[in-house]
Design a protein around this motif. Sequence first.
Motif, short mmCIF file in Angstrom:
data_model
loop_
_atom_site.label_atom_id
_atom_site.label_comp_id
_atom_site.label_asym_id
_atom_site.label_seq_id
_atom_site.Cartn_x
_atom_site.Cartn_y
_atom_site.Cartn_z
N HIS A 31 0.79 -1.23 0.00
CA HIS A 31 0.00 0.00 0.00
C HIS A 31 0.82 1.28 0.00
O HIS A 31 0.42 2.28 0.58
N GLY A 32 1.99 1.23 -0.62
CA GLY A 32 2.73 2.47 -0.80
C GLY A 32 3.50 2.94 0.42
O GLY A 32 3.89 4.10 0.48
N GLN A 33 3.75 2.08 1.38
CA GLN A 33 4.54 2.49 2.54
C GLN A 33 6.00 2.66 2.16
O GLN A 33 6.45 2.17 1.14
N ARG A 34 6.74 3.33 3.04
CA ARG A 34 8.16 3.49 2.77
C ARG A 34 8.89 2.16 3.01
O ARG A 34 8.47 1.33 3.80
N THR A 35 9.99 2.00 2.27
CA THR A 35 10.75 0.77 2.45
C THR A 35 12.20 1.07 2.77
O THR A 35 12.99 0.15 2.97
N LYS A 36 12.54 2.37 2.78
CA LYS A 36 13.92 2.72 3.14
C LYS A 36 14.21 2.23 4.54
O LYS A 36 15.26 1.66 4.81
N THR A 37 13.27 2.47 5.44
CA THR A 37 13.36 1.89 6.77
C THR A 37 12.04 1.18 7.05
O THR A 37 11.10 1.30 6.29
N ASN A 38 12.00 0.48 8.13
CA ASN A 38 10.79 -0.24 8.54
C ASN A 38 10.32 -1.25 7.51
O ASN A 38 11.16 -1.85 6.85
N ALA A 39 9.03 -1.45 7.38
CA ALA A 39 8.47 -2.46 6.47
C ALA A 39 8.94 -3.85 6.85
O ALA A 39 9.05 -4.74 6.02
N ARG A 40 9.25 -4.06 8.14
CA ARG A 40 9.82 -5.33 8.57
C ARG A 40 8.80 -6.47 8.60
O ARG A 40 9.19 -7.64 8.51
N THR A 41 7.53 -6.12 8.74
CA THR A 41 6.53 -7.17 8.74
C THR A 41 6.56 -7.92 7.42
O THR A 41 6.50 -9.14 7.36
N ARG A 42 6.66 -7.16 6.33
CA ARG A 42 6.65 -7.77 5.01
C ARG A 42 8.02 -8.32 4.63
O ARG A 42 8.13 -9.36 4.01
N LYS A 43 9.06 -7.59 5.00
CA LYS A 43 10.39 -7.96 4.53
C LYS A 43 11.03 -9.04 5.38
O LYS A 43 12.04 -9.61 5.00
N GLY A 44 10.47 -9.30 6.55
CA GLY A 44 11.05 -10.32 7.41
C GLY A 44 12.19 -9.74 8.23
O GLY A 44 12.39 -8.54 8.27
N ARG A 45 12.93 -10.61 8.86
CA ARG A 45 14.00 -10.13 9.73
C ARG A 45 15.07 -9.41 8.96
O ARG A 45 15.31 -9.68 7.78
N LYS A 46 15.72 -8.50 9.67
CA LYS A 46 16.78 -7.69 9.06
C LYS A 46 17.87 -8.56 8.47
O LYS A 46 18.31 -9.53 9.08
N LYS A 47 18.29 -8.19 7.25
CA LYS A 47 19.44 -8.86 6.66
C LYS A 47 20.55 -7.82 6.62
O LYS A 47 20.48 -6.87 5.84
N THR A 48 21.53 -7.94 7.48
CA THR A 48 22.58 -6.92 7.54
C THR A 48 23.50 -7.05 6.34
O THR A 48 23.95 -8.14 6.00
N VAL A 49 23.76 -5.89 5.71
CA VAL A 49 24.63 -5.89 4.56
C VAL A 49 25.98 -5.33 4.96
O VAL A 49 26.07 -4.22 5.50
N ALA A 50 27.05 -6.07 4.74
CA ALA A 50 28.38 -5.62 5.12
C ALA A 50 28.79 -4.43 4.28
O ALA A 50 28.49 -4.36 3.09
N GLY A 51 29.48 -3.47 4.92
CA GLY A 51 30.00 -2.33 4.18
C GLY A 51 29.02 -1.21 4.00
O GLY A 51 29.34 -0.16 3.48
N LYS A 52 27.80 -1.41 4.41
CA LYS A 52 26.81 -0.36 4.29
C LYS A 52 27.03 0.67 5.38
O LYS A 52 27.53 0.35 6.46
N LYS A 53 26.67 1.92 5.08
CA LYS A 53 26.83 3.01 6.04
C LYS A 53 26.19 2.62 7.38
O LYS A 53 25.07 2.14 7.41
N GLY A 54 26.94 2.84 8.45
CA GLY A 54 26.36 2.58 9.77
C GLY A 54 26.67 1.20 10.32
O GLY A 54 26.45 0.94 11.48
N VAL A 55 27.17 0.32 9.48
CA VAL A 55 27.51 -1.01 9.97
C VAL A 55 28.91 -0.96 10.56
O VAL A 55 29.88 -0.62 9.88
N LYS A 56 29.02 -1.26 11.84
CA LYS A 56 30.32 -1.14 12.51
C LYS A 56 31.10 -2.44 12.45
O LYS A 56 30.58 -3.49 12.07
N GLY A 57 32.35 -2.34 12.82
CA GLY A 57 33.18 -3.54 12.87
C GLY A 57 33.69 -3.97 11.50
O GLY A 57 34.11 -5.09 11.28
N MET A 58 33.65 -3.03 10.55
CA MET A 58 34.18 -3.33 9.22
C MET A 58 35.51 -2.60 9.07
O MET A 58 35.83 -1.72 9.81
N LYS A 59 36.26 -2.91 8.14
CA LYS A 59 37.50 -2.17 7.81
C LYS A 59 38.25 -2.92 6.74
O LYS A 59 38.43 -4.13 6.89
#
Lengths: 95, 127
Positions: B99-127
């Motif tokens: 129904h046209g909701q935002r997907t940049k954040t949230n939308a977790r009900t439909r998208k399921g559990r978070k899939k963390t992407v390495a190297g993305k802004k904000g992900v710590k412990g990379m280098k």
Amino acid sequence: MPRSTKKGPYVDEKLYRKVEKLTQMDRREPIKTWARNCTIVPEFVGHTFLVHNGKIFNNVFVTEDMVGHKLGEFSITRMFRGHTTGTKAQRARGM
Amino acid sequence: MPRIAGTDIPDNKPVRISLRYIYGIGPSHSDKILKAADIDGQTRANKLTEDQLAQIANIIDGGYIVEGALRRAIGQNIARLRDIRCYRGDRHRRGLPVHGQRTKTNARTRKGRKKTVAGKKGVKGMK
């Protein structure tokens, strides 16, 4: 909020006339159109439309199930090629 | 325990509550059904007489789509959207909000559990 039923569905006048004309002549060639907001009415069934998506015209063959939807629903405007795999460093090295 | 509409077994709560255990019957339908059957909603479900149960079952049969039939109807509606290749069908296919909701954040009900992407802004412990 949906459109008032009093008004009936919104159908692009020009497009509708064109469909009628083609039906009368019993011809079924694709109709190029920009009218994405035009509701699909039963008269459109069996015709092919080329619906503009802002860049190109997408082929839409109208079936009975599509009645009541808008033409634009069948011609997506966004392109998503998927996310890149691997880290920045990997990509820089050239995959 | 009484049985109404197939396999559903509402327990010893007030009927107006226990009817809601049937898929497709919520607060509003429940009250309407009981009003039509002329049963006090506060009576416990296990205190209902056979007659009253039959009456409720009758009302549900004639005028309410519940359980399997409802699930099937919903499934068919979605299948239709998928088949005609429309935008909404596409969203269903991809498991994204319809129904046209935002997907940049949230939308977790439909998208399921978070899939963390390495190297993305904000992900710590990379280098």
